[in-house]
Design a protein around this motif. Structure first.
Motif, short mmCIF file in Angstrom:
data_model
loop_
_atom_site.label_atom_id
_atom_site.label_comp_id
_atom_site.label_asym_id
_atom_site.label_seq_id
_atom_site.Cartn_x
_atom_site.Cartn_y
_atom_site.Cartn_z
N PRO A 144 0.83 -1.21 0.00
CA PRO A 144 0.00 0.00 0.00
C PRO A 144 0.87 1.26 0.00
O PRO A 144 1.21 1.80 1.05
CB PRO A 144 -0.81 -0.13 1.29
CG PRO A 144 0.06 -0.95 2.20
CD PRO A 144 0.83 -1.89 1.31
N THR A 145 1.23 1.72 -1.17
CA THR A 145 2.10 2.89 -1.32
C THR A 145 1.35 4.18 -0.99
O THR A 145 0.11 4.18 -0.86
CB THR A 145 2.63 2.98 -2.75
OG1 THR A 145 1.50 3.15 -3.65
CG2 THR A 145 3.39 1.71 -3.14
N GLU A 146 2.09 5.28 -0.91
CA GLU A 146 1.45 6.57 -0.66
C GLU A 146 0.44 6.90 -1.76
O GLU A 146 -0.64 7.43 -1.49
CB GLU A 146 2.52 7.67 -0.58
CG GLU A 146 3.39 7.60 0.65
CD GLU A 146 4.47 8.68 0.63
OE1 GLU A 146 4.25 9.72 -0.04
OE2 GLU A 146 5.53 8.48 1.26
N GLY A 147 0.80 6.59 -3.00
CA GLY A 147 -0.10 6.87 -4.11
C GLY A 147 -1.41 6.09 -3.98
O GLY A 147 -2.50 6.63 -4.23
N PHE A 148 -1.30 4.82 -3.61
CA PHE A 148 -2.51 4.02 -3.41
C PHE A 148 -3.35 4.59 -2.27
O PHE A 148 -4.58 4.71 -2.39
CB PHE A 148 -2.14 2.57 -3.10
CG PHE A 148 -3.24 1.80 -2.42
CD1 PHE A 148 -4.36 1.40 -3.13
CD2 PHE A 148 -3.17 1.51 -1.07
CE1 PHE A 148 -5.40 0.72 -2.50
CE2 PHE A 148 -4.19 0.83 -0.43
CZ PHE A 148 -5.32 0.43 -1.15
N LEU A 149 -2.71 4.91 -1.14
CA LEU A 149 -3.44 5.44 0.01
C LEU A 149 -4.16 6.73 -0.35
O LEU A 149 -5.31 6.97 0.07
CB LEU A 149 -2.48 5.67 1.18
CG LEU A 149 -1.77 4.43 1.74
CD1 LEU A 149 -0.75 4.84 2.80
CD2 LEU A 149 -2.76 3.43 2.31
N ASP A 150 -3.51 7.58 -1.13
CA ASP A 150 -4.12 8.84 -1.55
C ASP A 150 -5.33 8.58 -2.44
O ASP A 150 -6.39 9.20 -2.28
CB ASP A 150 -3.08 9.68 -2.29
CG ASP A 150 -3.59 11.08 -2.60
OD1 ASP A 150 -3.94 11.81 -1.65
OD2 ASP A 150 -3.65 11.44 -3.79
N THR A 151 -5.19 7.64 -3.38
CA THR A 151 -6.31 7.29 -4.26
C THR A 151 -7.47 6.70 -3.48
O THR A 151 -8.64 7.04 -3.71
CB THR A 151 -5.84 6.28 -5.33
OG1 THR A 151 -4.81 6.87 -6.12
CG2 THR A 151 -6.99 5.86 -6.24
N TYR A 152 -7.17 5.82 -2.54
CA TYR A 152 -8.21 5.17 -1.73
C TYR A 152 -8.95 6.20 -0.89
O TYR A 152 -10.19 6.18 -0.79
CB TYR A 152 -7.58 4.10 -0.84
CG TYR A 152 -8.57 3.10 -0.29
CD1 TYR A 152 -8.89 1.95 -1.01
CD2 TYR A 152 -9.19 3.30 0.94
CE1 TYR A 152 -9.79 1.02 -0.51
CE2 TYR A 152 -10.09 2.38 1.44
CZ TYR A 152 -10.39 1.24 0.71
OH TYR A 152 -11.29 0.33 1.20
N LYS A 153 -8.20 7.11 -0.32
CA LYS A 153 -8.79 8.17 0.52
C LYS A 153 -9.75 9.03 -0.29
O LYS A 153 -10.86 9.34 0.14
CB LYS A 153 -7.66 9.03 1.11
CG LYS A 153 -8.09 10.13 2.07
CD LYS A 153 -6.86 10.85 2.60
CE LYS A 153 -7.24 12.02 3.50
NZ LYS A 153 -7.80 11.56 4.79
N GLU A 154 -9.33 9.40 -1.50
CA GLU A 154 -10.17 10.23 -2.36
C GLU A 154 -11.37 9.45 -2.89
O GLU A 154 -12.49 9.96 -2.91
CB GLU A 154 -9.33 10.77 -3.52
CG GLU A 154 -10.11 11.70 -4.44
CD GLU A 154 -9.25 12.29 -5.54
OE1 GLU A 154 -9.79 13.03 -6.38
OE2 GLU A 154 -8.02 12.00 -5.56
N ARG A 155 -11.13 8.20 -3.30
CA ARG A 155 -12.20 7.38 -3.89
C ARG A 155 -13.35 7.17 -2.91
O ARG A 155 -14.51 7.12 -3.31
CB ARG A 155 -11.63 6.04 -4.34
CG ARG A 155 -12.66 5.09 -4.94
CD ARG A 155 -12.02 3.84 -5.47
NE ARG A 155 -11.10 4.10 -6.57
CZ ARG A 155 -10.46 3.15 -7.26
NH1 ARG A 155 -10.63 1.87 -6.93
NH2 ARG A 155 -9.65 3.47 -8.25
N HIS A 156 -13.03 7.06 -1.61
CA HIS A 156 -14.07 6.76 -0.62
C HIS A 156 -14.47 8.00 0.19
O HIS A 156 -15.18 7.87 1.20
CB HIS A 156 -13.59 5.63 0.29
CG HIS A 156 -13.40 4.34 -0.44
ND1 HIS A 156 -14.45 3.52 -0.80
CD2 HIS A 156 -12.28 3.73 -0.91
CE1 HIS A 156 -13.98 2.46 -1.44
NE2 HIS A 156 -12.68 2.56 -1.53
#
Length: 214
Positions: free
Chosen positions: A141-153
């Motif tokens: 779970p990279t920073e980029g993934f965490l940022d995308t997940y945070k925005e997506r939800h």
């Protein structure tokens, strides 16, 4: 003769004045030393404040992975690479922790509800955090993934943290079932550990935690 007496009188007055000035200087020195001592006390107090960081109410003699045990402190990175400490950030709050992964659809459904829970219960001292053990393909779970997940939800006020391979949260669910939700009391003691997701179940546990906290 009169001049001699006058001279002696003046000298005597000057001697008395010199003694008075010396006494005043000594008093000022003592006051300055007292001020320095006060500064030392204030500095010591500041040091004591530094010692109060973390979660002093967390019972370190009761650490464990089960309900009614104290969750040990941990530090995990968020979507910006900042290190978030459980105790420093969440001590004193009722904390709801969703543990999941990007490739878990039920985890995503629960994450969709987390911002709403935060808005509803933040004034009651409830905070929420999402901990991701894997990305959309189960990888790191990279920073980029965490940022995308945070925005997506829509998790504007909820931290999303990375816990690669569940290195921190894994011991709390040995069967590796996700989503897993951990409910912490204000002193970081585990109130409930719940596997699976339903809105009624999660919100019901939040309400129960608040009743128990009264």
């Amino acid at each position: 003769m009169k001049h001699l007496k006058l001279t002696i009188l003046i000298l005597a007055l000057l001697a008395v004045l010199a003694l008075c000035l010396g006494a005043c200087n000594t008093s000022n020195d003592d006051d300055n030393r007292d001020d320095d001592d006060d500064d030392d006390v204030l500095d010591d107090d500041d040091d004591d404040d530094d010692d109060d960081e973390g979660c002093p109410d967390a019972d370190q003699t009761n650490l464990g992975h089960d309900e009614d045990k104290t969750m040990a402190d941990w530090t995990l990175p968020n979507h910006q690479g900042d290190e978030i400490s459980l105790y420093d950030r969440y001590c004193g709050s009722i904390v709801v922790i969703l543990v999941g992964a990007g490739n878990c659809p039920y985890c995503g459904q629960e994450a969709d509800a987390f911002q709403g829970y935060y808005d509803e219960y933040k004034d009651d001292g409830v905070d929420l955090v999402v901990v991701m053990g894997g990305n959309f393909s189960g990888g790191t779970p990279t920073e980029g993934f965490l940022d995308t997940y945070k925005e997506r939800h829509g998790l504007d006020d909820v931290e999303v943290l990375g816990d690669t391979n569940y290195s921190v949260t894994g011991p709390y669910f040995p069967d590796n079932g996700i989503p897993m939700t951990i409910f912490l009391r204000r002193d970081m003691e585990i109130g409930y550990i719940v596997l699976g997701w339903s809105d009624a179940m999660i919100e019901g546990k939040i309400k129960r935690m608040l009743v128990e906290d009264e």
